[in-house]
Design a protein around this motif. Structure first.
Motif, PDB file in Angstrom:
ATOM      1  N   ARG A  88      31.982   5.349  15.433  1.00 15.84           N
ATOM      2  CA  ARG A  88      32.578   4.539  16.374  1.00 15.84           C
ATOM      3  C   ARG A  88      32.461   3.039  16.247  1.00 15.84           C
ATOM      4  O   ARG A  88      31.216   2.598  16.082  1.00 15.84           O
ATOM      5  CB  ARG A  88      32.717   4.860  17.893  1.00 15.84           C
ATOM      6  CG  ARG A  88      33.700   4.229  18.762  1.00 15.84           C
ATOM      7  CD  ARG A  88      33.692   4.715  20.132  1.00 15.84           C
ATOM      8  NE  ARG A  88      32.948   3.990  21.007  1.00 15.84           N
ATOM      9  CZ  ARG A  88      32.529   4.572  22.136  1.00 15.84           C
ATOM     10  NH1 ARG A  88      33.114   5.444  22.535  1.00 15.84           N
ATOM     11  NH2 ARG A  88      31.749   3.700  23.010  1.00 15.84           N
ATOM     12  N   LYS A  89      33.658   2.392  16.176  1.00 21.38           N
ATOM     13  CA  LYS A  89      33.291   0.759  15.704  1.00 21.38           C
ATOM     14  C   LYS A  89      33.079   0.074  17.125  1.00 21.38           C
ATOM     15  O   LYS A  89      33.693   0.007  18.036  1.00 21.38           O
ATOM     16  CB  LYS A  89      34.474   0.370  15.055  1.00 21.38           C
ATOM     17  CG  LYS A  89      34.296  -0.538  13.991  1.00 21.38           C
ATOM     18  CD  LYS A  89      35.435  -1.034  13.244  1.00 21.38           C
ATOM     19  CE  LYS A  89      35.911  -0.107  12.060  1.00 21.38           C
ATOM     20  NZ  LYS A  89      36.937  -0.639  11.403  1.00 21.38           N
ATOM     21  N   SER A 143      27.058  12.304  37.511  1.00 24.81           N
ATOM     22  CA  SER A 143      28.369  12.941  37.721  1.00 24.81           C
ATOM     23  C   SER A 143      29.562  11.832  37.578  1.00 24.81           C
ATOM     24  O   SER A 143      30.817  11.949  37.212  1.00 24.81           O
ATOM     25  CB  SER A 143      28.616  13.724  38.923  1.00 24.81           C
ATOM     26  OG  SER A 143      27.767  14.773  39.088  1.00 24.81           O
ATOM     27  N   THR A 144      29.012  10.702  38.242  1.00 21.06           N
ATOM     28  CA  THR A 144      30.306   9.526  38.017  1.00 21.06           C
ATOM     29  C   THR A 144      29.552   8.414  37.310  1.00 21.06           C
ATOM     30  O   THR A 144      28.521   8.527  36.626  1.00 21.06           O
ATOM     31  CB  THR A 144      29.968   8.995  39.502  1.00 21.06           C
ATOM     32  OG1 THR A 144      31.244   7.987  39.545  1.00 21.06           O
ATOM     33  CG2 THR A 144      28.696   8.262  39.853  1.00 21.06           C
ATOM     34  N   GLU A 145      30.499   7.509  36.695  1.00 22.65           N
ATOM     35  CA  GLU A 145      30.239   6.845  35.522  1.00 22.65           C
ATOM     36  C   GLU A 145      29.187   5.728  36.043  1.00 22.65           C
ATOM     37  O   GLU A 145      29.164   5.126  37.120  1.00 22.65           O
ATOM     38  CB  GLU A 145      31.547   5.852  35.383  1.00 22.65           C
ATOM     39  CG  GLU A 145      31.134   5.238  33.771  1.00 22.65           C
ATOM     40  CD  GLU A 145      32.710   4.710  33.305  1.00 22.65           C
ATOM     41  OE1 GLU A 145      33.471   4.648  33.961  1.00 22.65           O
ATOM     42  OE2 GLU A 145      32.451   4.271  32.208  1.00 22.65           O
ATOM     43  N   ALA A 197      21.517  18.017  23.804  1.00 25.43           N
ATOM     44  CA  ALA A 197      21.743  19.297  24.165  1.00 25.43           C
ATOM     45  C   ALA A 197      21.800  19.517  25.629  1.00 25.43           C
ATOM     46  O   ALA A 197      22.621  20.141  26.370  1.00 25.43           O
ATOM     47  CB  ALA A 197      20.867  20.473  23.632  1.00 25.43           C
ATOM     48  N   MET A 254      30.481  14.725  17.092  1.00 25.92           N
ATOM     49  CA  MET A 254      31.168  13.795  17.743  1.00 25.92           C
ATOM     50  C   MET A 254      30.321  12.818  18.903  1.00 25.92           C
ATOM     51  O   MET A 254      30.957  12.358  19.877  1.00 25.92           O
ATOM     52  CB  MET A 254      32.397  14.250  18.656  1.00 25.92           C
ATOM     53  CG  MET A 254      33.350  15.237  17.858  1.00 25.92           C
ATOM     54  SD  MET A 254      33.935  14.252  16.335  1.00 25.92           S
ATOM     55  CE  MET A 254      35.382  13.532  17.171  1.00 25.92           C
ATOM     56  N   SER A 307      22.016  17.141  28.014  1.00 28.93           N
ATOM     57  CA  SER A 307      22.735  16.286  28.874  1.00 28.93           C
ATOM     58  C   SER A 307      24.246  16.680  28.723  1.00 28.93           C
ATOM     59  O   SER A 307      25.177  16.191  29.417  1.00 28.93           O
ATOM     60  CB  SER A 307      22.263  14.861  28.598  1.00 28.93           C
ATOM     61  OG  SER A 307      22.527  14.614  27.455  1.00 28.93           O
ATOM     62  N   GLY A 308      24.617  16.865  27.370  1.00 27.80           N
ATOM     63  CA  GLY A 308      25.770  17.070  27.176  1.00 27.80           C
ATOM     64  C   GLY A 308      26.570  15.604  26.778  1.00 27.80           C
ATOM     65  O   GLY A 308      27.784  15.211  26.860  1.00 27.80           O
ATOM     66  N   ASN A 309      25.485  14.450  26.785  1.00 28.04           N
ATOM     67  CA  ASN A 309      26.189  13.247  26.438  1.00 28.04           C
ATOM     68  C   ASN A 309      26.627  12.889  25.186  1.00 28.04           C
ATOM     69  O   ASN A 309      26.321  13.735  24.105  1.00 28.04           O
ATOM     70  CB  ASN A 309      24.745  12.182  26.606  1.00 28.04           C
ATOM     71  CG  ASN A 309      24.600  11.467  27.725  1.00 28.04           C
ATOM     72  OD1 ASN A 309      25.733  10.962  28.136  1.00 28.04           O
ATOM     73  ND2 ASN A 309      23.839  11.374  28.263  1.00 28.04           N
ATOM     74  N   GLN A 310      27.788  12.073  25.059  1.00 31.99           N
ATOM     75  CA  GLN A 310      28.347  11.708  23.794  1.00 31.99           C
ATOM     76  C   GLN A 310      28.180  10.558  23.256  1.00 31.99           C
ATOM     77  O   GLN A 310      28.584  10.191  22.250  1.00 31.99           O
ATOM     78  CB  GLN A 310      29.891  11.618  24.129  1.00 31.99           C
ATOM     79  CG  GLN A 310      30.471  12.954  24.680  1.00 31.99           C
ATOM     80  CD  GLN A 310      31.028  13.920  23.541  1.00 31.99           C
ATOM     81  OE1 GLN A 310      30.460  14.446  22.683  1.00 31.99           O
ATOM     82  NE2 GLN A 310      32.416  14.128  23.738  1.00 31.99           N
ATOM     83  N   ASP A 335      26.143   4.660  30.292  1.00 27.92           N
ATOM     84  CA  ASP A 335      26.216   6.112  30.437  1.00 27.92           C
ATOM     85  C   ASP A 335      26.182   6.783  29.060  1.00 27.92           C
ATOM     86  O   ASP A 335      27.078   7.160  28.448  1.00 27.92           O
ATOM     87  CB  ASP A 335      27.873   6.242  30.893  1.00 27.92           C
ATOM     88  CG  ASP A 335      28.041   7.545  31.581  1.00 27.92           C
ATOM     89  OD1 ASP A 335      27.074   8.296  31.865  1.00 27.92           O
ATOM     90  OD2 ASP A 335      29.086   7.935  32.146  1.00 27.92           O
TER      91      ASP A 335
END
Ligand code: SF4
Lengths: 611, 219
Positions: free
Chosen positions: A359-360, A250-252, A299, A334, A301-304, A256
């Motif tokens: 993303r660069k 939940s925390t960084e 799906a 995204m 984890s919802g990780n980006q 991550d």
């Protein structure tokens, strides 16, 4: 009334790392559980939760119905102090139960500078640090991880070590412990039984004898223990357990993001790299498997962000089959795809440009040495031309950030090699001037040098480390050459790497030093805020141990090495051959080009490497 | 505007504001719902929490505004879907549409629980009441200009003090929420300063309701 723990939490930095409760943590009913394992990571939550090994073993253990594995991390200094002042023992995040109450306590040890965190965590838990002071079956403490390959400085503190990949061994260990607990075995009997598991090393079954010159002269196996203990590997890596439904902090944390483990091992043979040899032989995972895992893990984890983890991702044969569909999947969602450890030589422009769209991030190179001569000596198979070509492609594609990693103090290094680092840097700047499409944004080169540390199970395991003074001189020599404003130069501290060298090749006589340093307050050594070399220095003096003897001495070819009982599957003779080639400046082909007969193929059931 | 009401209790109170945003961003993705992203160099999913809580403070009346990608409709079971994957202590209570602007949120009610390990001191209640009935109560308060000695009484519009058991006192306050805002825990600072013999060993703060400036519940 609020308990003591919840009274101190609001007063410490980042309390979220001490409470557990994350999505996908595993909670079990105590009545359904026979074996409780406290899985300790001797660094902060943010580092530990970024560790893939921890996540894998957490999943493997918790899939066993009657085993409950929980996590324990090293508290930051303010929390450790507050816990001590309030008599709160170290606890596991899931149940908040004290570590001392668990059946088994295990540590995952990835780097030498976390050794004191191990001892601090034992003390915070109220566990006796010396194995001989722990008599009961419920007081077993064991460890695994890369540092288990030379565990001798820690030999007095652990009941046993697991060598190599833990996925299978840990299940076998649980089976033995279950029986032992049911039948109420003595600790001795338990240790004898586990020592029969391949990959388990019980240090108390071996006597280390030192000669008059102070060097180790004999290792005697006692109690019928095997003469050598060989590491374990996962035979079928493609279908070995991978945590697609792991904990989502939940925390960084430091890394991550979601991870994909593309392959284990490395086909390269960089002569300084312990991981490269210790994870041999190379075993890839199928691209289809990885794509399926990627979709599941994103799906769930919802990780980006998702990253392809391996020692050298460009060497993955199915890279295109994996990366292109992965990018196509991630882009509309995204999700950023990161591809670390790509090599300069086969970095495809297509892949680079595709990833850039999401993303660069910067370009990263690790030439490790400044001249071709020294790169050949360390067998780092990358040429200046390749680096400059890749840079040209990247700069014309709009990139403007390069990270460069080098080492200082490598065997055979001269001032010419040190200056070569600056020369290469200036060539990159020139390439940018010639190719950059957007010069207004400027170029940033992040240049970092590490202090070479000779590591066990590498061709350089016998080498002397240069002195911290000499290292500092070479840093200064390099620094004087770097006057461009676009170069940001950072270098590792000399003291930390010196200690790392002492511990990496250390023996059992270092145990009192570790205890003494902890007694005087040393902890969290890999953090600048806490690292205090003077405590270490004093501890060496108090215990009458000369650290330079370990770090700055070249070990003899026929000398008994503290880690000679252990085997990673690669022959000692192969390492010596590689060392000699290094001094002759000869390179060794990658496993894909030609097998050099290192011996690691014998670890495989079929006996053939899939390089 | 899509808005949701959620609670932050138990161990959820230790999550920072940034942690909380990340938790929601990921929970939306796990629920299979795409949030609208900002454009630019590193796009961010749009979620916004009104009046961020300090770490350690509980609340059962937090508000979060969000926007969905491509102006997609809000799924009817969004609350259940989000709650299915939330970390401990964070729970969505209600999902709804609102046209009320967060800047109209003017007041909030908080409950302070004062814990005394050796039992509530004699006269503690009357001392605290006397403090709140006084002319002024001045404590150091964080402002844009740094720490400033401030009279907090004008920012407290209602209060009541009662003893809950032998060890605890409960103080219920209605305080200004925005421009100016009052952190209800400053009341503990005030007790420590003015009535040190009544200072508790520990205090818990819970936000229980939010209102507009007229005193109507804000949603
Ligand atoms: S046995 Fe040959 S192919 Fe296999 S890891 Fe060793 S050198 Fe490489």
């Amino acid at each position: 009334m609020t308990d003591k723990l919840h009274r101190i939490l609001p007063t410490v930095q980042k309390p979220a790392r001490y409470i557990g409760g994350e999505y996908r943590q595993v909670i079990k009913e105590k009545k359904d559980v026979n074996i409780r394992v406290a899985f300790c990571f001797p660094d902060t939550y943010e580092i530990g939760m970024s560790n893939l090994g921890l996540r894998i073993l957490y999943g493997v253990l918790n899939r066993i119905p009657d085993v409950w594995c929980e996590r324990v991390f090293m508290p930051w200094g303010d929390m450790a102090d507050a816990m001590q002042e309030n008599d709160i023992p170290l606890y596991a995040l899931e149940s908040k139960d004290p570590v001392k109450d668990f059946d088994l306590v295990s540590f995952s040890i990835g780097y030498e500078m976390s050794y004191l965190n191990i001892l601090n965590m034992m003390l915070l838990s109220g566990i006796a640090p010396l194995a001989k002071d722990r008599g009961g079956l419920d007081e077993i403490v064991f460890a695994g991880g890369v540092c288990a390959y030379n565990p001798e400085p820690l030999a007095d503190f652990f009941d046993f070590f697991v060598l190599g990949e833990g996925e299978d061994v840990i299940i076998e260990l649980m089976d033995i412990y279950r029986t032992a607990k049911q039948e109420q075995w003595q600790k001795d009997r338990f240790l004898k039984e586990v020592s029969k598991i391949e990959g388990v090393y019980v240090p108390s079954f071996y006597e280390h004898i030192y000669g008059e010159d102070g060097a180790l002269c004999e290792i005697r196996a006692l109690c019928g223990a095997p003469k050598t203990v060989k590491k374990r590997i996962v035979q079928s890596f493609d279908d070995s357990f991978f945590p697609v439904d792991g904990i989502v902090p939940s925390t960084e944390i430091v890394h991550d993001r979601a991870n994909l483990e593309v392959f284990r091992g490395c086909i390269r043979g960089c002569r300084f790299c312990q991981a490269g040899y210790c994870y041999r032989p190379v075993r890839p995972r199928n691209a289809d498997t990885l794509l399926r895992q990627a979709q599941q893990v994103l799906a769930d984890s919802g990780n980006q962000e998702i990253t392809l983890a391996s020692l050298s991702t460009s060497d993955y044969k199915q890279l295109e089959q994996l990366a292109l569909p992965l990018i196509d999947f991630c882009e509309p969602r995204m999700v950023n795809v990161s591809l670390p450890s790509l090599r300069a030589d086969n970095f495809s422009r297509e892949l680079m440009m595709k990833v850039q769209k999401v993303r660069k991030s910067g370009l990263t190179f690790a030439p490790e040495a400044g001249t071709q001569r020294l790169r050949d000596a360390i067998n780092k198979n990358v040429t200046e031309a390749e680096i400059l070509e890749t840079c040209a492609t990247a700069f014309s594609g709009g990139w403007n950030n390069v990270k460069l990693y080098f080492m200082l103090g490598l065997p055979t290094e001269t001032d010419e090699d040190v200056l070569g680092i600056a020369e290469l840097t200036y060539k990159i700047i020139q390439v940018w001037k010639d190719n950059a499409t957007n010069k207004k944004r400027g170029l940033t080169i992040n240049l970092a040098t590490a202090f070479f540390v000779p590591k066990p199970f590498t061709p350089f395991q016998w080498e002397a480390q240069i002195t911290p003074e000499e290292y500092t001189r070479r840093v200064r020599l390099l620094k004087e050459q770097l006057h461009s404003r676009c170069v940001d130069y950072r270098y590792h501290g000399a003291e930390l790497s010196f200690l790392e060298a002492v511990l990496a090749r250390g023996d059992r006589r270092l145990a009192p030093v570790l205890l003494e340093a902890v007694k005087n307050g040393a902890r969290l050594d890999s953090w600048n805020e806490y690292f205090r070399p003077e405590i270490w220095q004093k501890a060496f003096e108090t215990c009458g141990v000369d650290p330079a003897w370990y770090a700055q001495r070249a070990y003899g070819k026929d000398e008994v090495l503290p880690w000679d009982t252990l085997s990673i599957g690669v022959n000692k003779a192969f390492f010596w051959r590689e060392r000699e080639r290094a001094y002759r400046g000869e390179t060794t082909p990658s496993c894909r080009e030609q097998c050099s007969g290192c011996g690691a193929d014998k670890l495989l059931e079929g006996g053939v490497c899939d390089a | 505007m899509h808005r949701l009401l959620f609670e932050k209790v138990g161990n959820g109170i230790y999550l920072s504001h940034l942690d909380l945003m990340r938790v929601f961003q990921r929970a939306f993705l796990r629920a299979g719902v795409s949030l609208k992203h900002s454009s630019g160099f590193s796009p961010r999913a749009y979620v916004s929490v009104a009046l961020p809580l300090s770490v350690g403070v509980e609340s059962v009346c937090e508000l979060l505004d969000y926007e969905l990608a491509n102006d997609a409709p809000v799924p009817g079971d969004l609350a259940q879907r989000l709650n299915a994957t939330m970390p401990e202590g964070i729970r969505v209570l209600e999902v709804y549409e609102s046209d009320r602007k967060i800047r109209d949120l003017g007041l909030l009610r908080a409950q302070l629980t004062l814990e005394y390990d050796g039992g509530v001191p004699e006269n503690a209640i009357s001392s605290i009441e006397a403090l709140l009935n006084g002319e002024s109560v001045i404590v150091p308060k964080h402002t844009k200009r740094g720490e400033v000695e401030t009279d907090i009484l004008p920012m407290i519009s209602e209060w009541s003090v009662s003893q809950t058991d032998v060890n605890t006192i409960s103080v219920n306050v209605l305080v200004a929420a925005q421009e100016p805002s009052l952190n209800p825990l400053l009341l503990i600072t005030a007790i420590e300063r003015y009535q040190p013999e009544c200072a508790p060993d520990f205090a818990i703060c819970r936000r229980v309701e939010v209102y507009d400036r007229g005193g109507a519940v804000f949603r």
